[in-house]
Design a protein around this motif. Sequence first.
Motif, short mmCIF file in Angstrom:
data_model
loop_
_atom_site.label_atom_id
_atom_site.label_comp_id
_atom_site.label_asym_id
_atom_site.label_seq_id
_atom_site.Cartn_x
_atom_site.Cartn_y
_atom_site.Cartn_z
N MET A 27 -68.15 25.91 -16.63
CA MET A 27 -66.73 26.26 -16.59
C MET A 27 -65.85 25.01 -16.71
O MET A 27 -64.79 25.03 -17.34
N LYS A 28 -66.30 23.91 -16.13
CA LYS A 28 -65.56 22.65 -16.28
C LYS A 28 -65.56 22.21 -17.74
O LYS A 28 -64.54 21.77 -18.28
N SER A 29 -66.71 22.36 -18.40
CA SER A 29 -66.80 22.03 -19.83
C SER A 29 -65.93 22.95 -20.67
O SER A 29 -65.37 22.53 -21.68
N ALA A 30 -65.83 24.21 -20.25
CA ALA A 30 -64.98 25.16 -20.98
C ALA A 30 -63.53 24.72 -20.96
O ALA A 30 -62.83 24.74 -21.99
N ARG A 31 -63.06 24.30 -19.80
CA ARG A 31 -61.67 23.81 -19.69
C ARG A 31 -61.47 22.58 -20.58
O ARG A 31 -60.44 22.45 -21.26
N LEU A 32 -62.45 21.69 -20.57
CA LEU A 32 -62.36 20.49 -21.39
C LEU A 32 -62.36 20.83 -22.87
O LEU A 32 -61.55 20.29 -23.64
N ALA A 33 -63.24 21.72 -23.29
CA ALA A 33 -63.30 22.12 -24.70
C ALA A 33 -61.98 22.74 -25.15
O ALA A 33 -61.53 22.51 -26.29
N ASP A 34 -61.37 23.51 -24.29
CA ASP A 34 -60.07 24.12 -24.59
C ASP A 34 -59.02 23.05 -24.80
O ASP A 34 -58.23 23.10 -25.75
N GLU A 35 -59.00 22.05 -23.93
CA GLU A 35 -58.02 20.96 -24.03
C GLU A 35 -58.24 20.11 -25.27
O GLU A 35 -57.29 19.62 -25.89
N LEU A 36 -59.52 19.93 -25.66
CA LEU A 36 -59.85 19.03 -26.77
C LEU A 36 -59.64 19.66 -28.14
O LEU A 36 -59.63 18.95 -29.15
N GLY A 37 -59.52 20.98 -28.20
CA GLY A 37 -59.25 21.63 -29.48
C GLY A 37 -60.43 22.27 -30.17
O GLY A 37 -60.35 22.60 -31.37
N TYR A 38 -61.53 22.50 -29.46
CA TYR A 38 -62.66 23.22 -30.06
C TYR A 38 -62.24 24.65 -30.38
O TYR A 38 -61.39 25.23 -29.69
N HIS A 39 -62.84 25.21 -31.42
CA HIS A 39 -62.38 26.51 -31.93
C HIS A 39 -62.84 27.68 -31.07
O HIS A 39 -62.06 28.56 -30.73
N ARG A 40 -64.13 27.69 -30.74
CA ARG A 40 -64.65 28.79 -29.92
C ARG A 40 -65.77 28.28 -29.02
O ARG A 40 -66.39 27.26 -29.29
N LEU A 41 -66.02 29.05 -27.96
CA LEU A 41 -67.07 28.75 -26.99
C LEU A 41 -67.88 30.01 -26.80
O LEU A 41 -67.36 31.04 -26.38
N TRP A 42 -69.16 29.93 -27.12
CA TRP A 42 -70.05 31.08 -26.97
C TRP A 42 -71.12 30.79 -25.92
O TRP A 42 -71.55 29.65 -25.75
N PHE A 43 -71.55 31.86 -25.26
CA PHE A 43 -72.63 31.78 -24.29
C PHE A 43 -73.83 32.57 -24.81
O PHE A 43 -73.68 33.69 -25.28
N ALA A 44 -75.02 31.96 -24.71
CA ALA A 44 -76.24 32.60 -25.17
C ALA A 44 -76.82 33.50 -24.08
O ALA A 44 -76.47 33.37 -22.90
N GLU A 45 -77.69 34.41 -24.48
CA GLU A 45 -78.36 35.29 -23.52
C GLU A 45 -79.82 34.87 -23.39
O GLU A 45 -80.58 34.88 -24.38
N HIS A 46 -80.22 34.50 -22.17
CA HIS A 46 -81.61 34.13 -21.90
C HIS A 46 -82.04 34.73 -20.57
O HIS A 46 -81.23 34.84 -19.64
N HIS A 47 -83.29 35.10 -20.49
CA HIS A 47 -83.83 35.70 -19.26
C HIS A 47 -85.15 35.03 -18.88
O HIS A 47 -85.85 34.50 -19.74
N ASN A 48 -85.47 35.09 -17.59
CA ASN A 48 -86.73 34.56 -17.05
C ASN A 48 -86.90 33.08 -17.41
O ASN A 48 -87.96 32.65 -17.86
N THR A 49 -85.85 32.32 -17.18
CA THR A 49 -85.90 30.88 -17.42
C THR A 49 -85.46 30.14 -16.16
O THR A 49 -84.51 30.55 -15.49
N ALA A 50 -86.16 29.05 -15.85
CA ALA A 50 -85.82 28.27 -14.66
C ALA A 50 -84.64 27.34 -14.90
O ALA A 50 -83.97 26.91 -13.96
N ASN A 51 -84.36 27.04 -16.18
CA ASN A 51 -83.37 26.00 -16.48
C ASN A 51 -82.09 26.51 -17.14
O ASN A 51 -81.25 25.72 -17.52
#
Length: 329
Positions: A27-51
């Motif tokens: 979420m902190k990176s999202a705010r930064l990306a918004d301020e810096l002018g990146y076009h879009r922010l997507w989140f991937a879908e992953h399951h059963n992962t420790a990391n």
Amino acid sequence: MPVPLSILDLASISEGSTARQGIAASMKSARLADELGYHRLWFAEHHNTANLASSATALLISQAASVTERIRVGSGGVMLPNHAPLMVAEQYGTLANIHGDRIDLGLGRAPGTDGMTAQALSRSSAEPQEFARSIYDLQGWFGQTGTAHSMPIVSAVSAGMNVPIWVLGSTVNGASIAGQLGLPFSIASHFAPDQLDHALKVYRDAFNPQAVTAQIDKPYVMAGINVMVADTDDQAAREFTVIEQMFQDVQRGKSRKLQPPVDPETLVGHGGGENPMLKIKAVGAAPKVKAELEAFVQRTGADELITTTCAFDPSVREHSLKLLAQLWF
């Protein structure tokens, strides 16, 4: 003028950290990306992962949209066979009602996990025809009537929202589906580079702007690339070993959180080195990364790039995002 630059976030969790901390860092990176002018922010879908904490994609999107103002936020993507299409329409219609016209819906057919977990998700058919039919229904639920083409079910929260739909893929199969449906195509070349050139040709050749599902009048490609920008080439190469170790773990069936960076030569000595899955990358100081990004755009003819940056220390990722914005915008 450079093509738009976007971000794919996996909500990574480093060793010694928690999912809560990983999400907070995203979420902190999202705010930064918004301020810096990146076009879009997507989140991937992953399951059963420790990391990775990117399992409930719609929730991450809603939180990121609530802490940003301009950047488009969406899924990269929703693995559609893991979900009932009507629920997807209602979730993303609700997001659009809350956050306005900043929500994207990227759809894929892969499980985003292992076979056992896919079964636990009550995974349905991933066949191309079923996938296309679900997209057809989703567009109906997002339309003015809120009724799917194949089922007379009215969804009040999705009706009239017209959430943009993307097809995600890593092979010629996904490319062909996107082209035939007349939809924008996001290719996962950041981890599946082998069919990149062929898939892009298939997509462009198959593109049908007259399809009933068509959203655009000409092909539109967003290509994935791994990026790590640092003050020096050596520093960037060292930080890039974080994702190299992560891919090693996947290949070895090892489940652990993100590990700290190591000397690249040490990694090579333990069976690492250049991972063919990660060969689509731009890693180094700003001049090197800019040249590599420009070469990738020239090679692919991409209309947009979506970058993924994996770092053990969130501050390293933020520094990379800042340097990347400075060299590109």
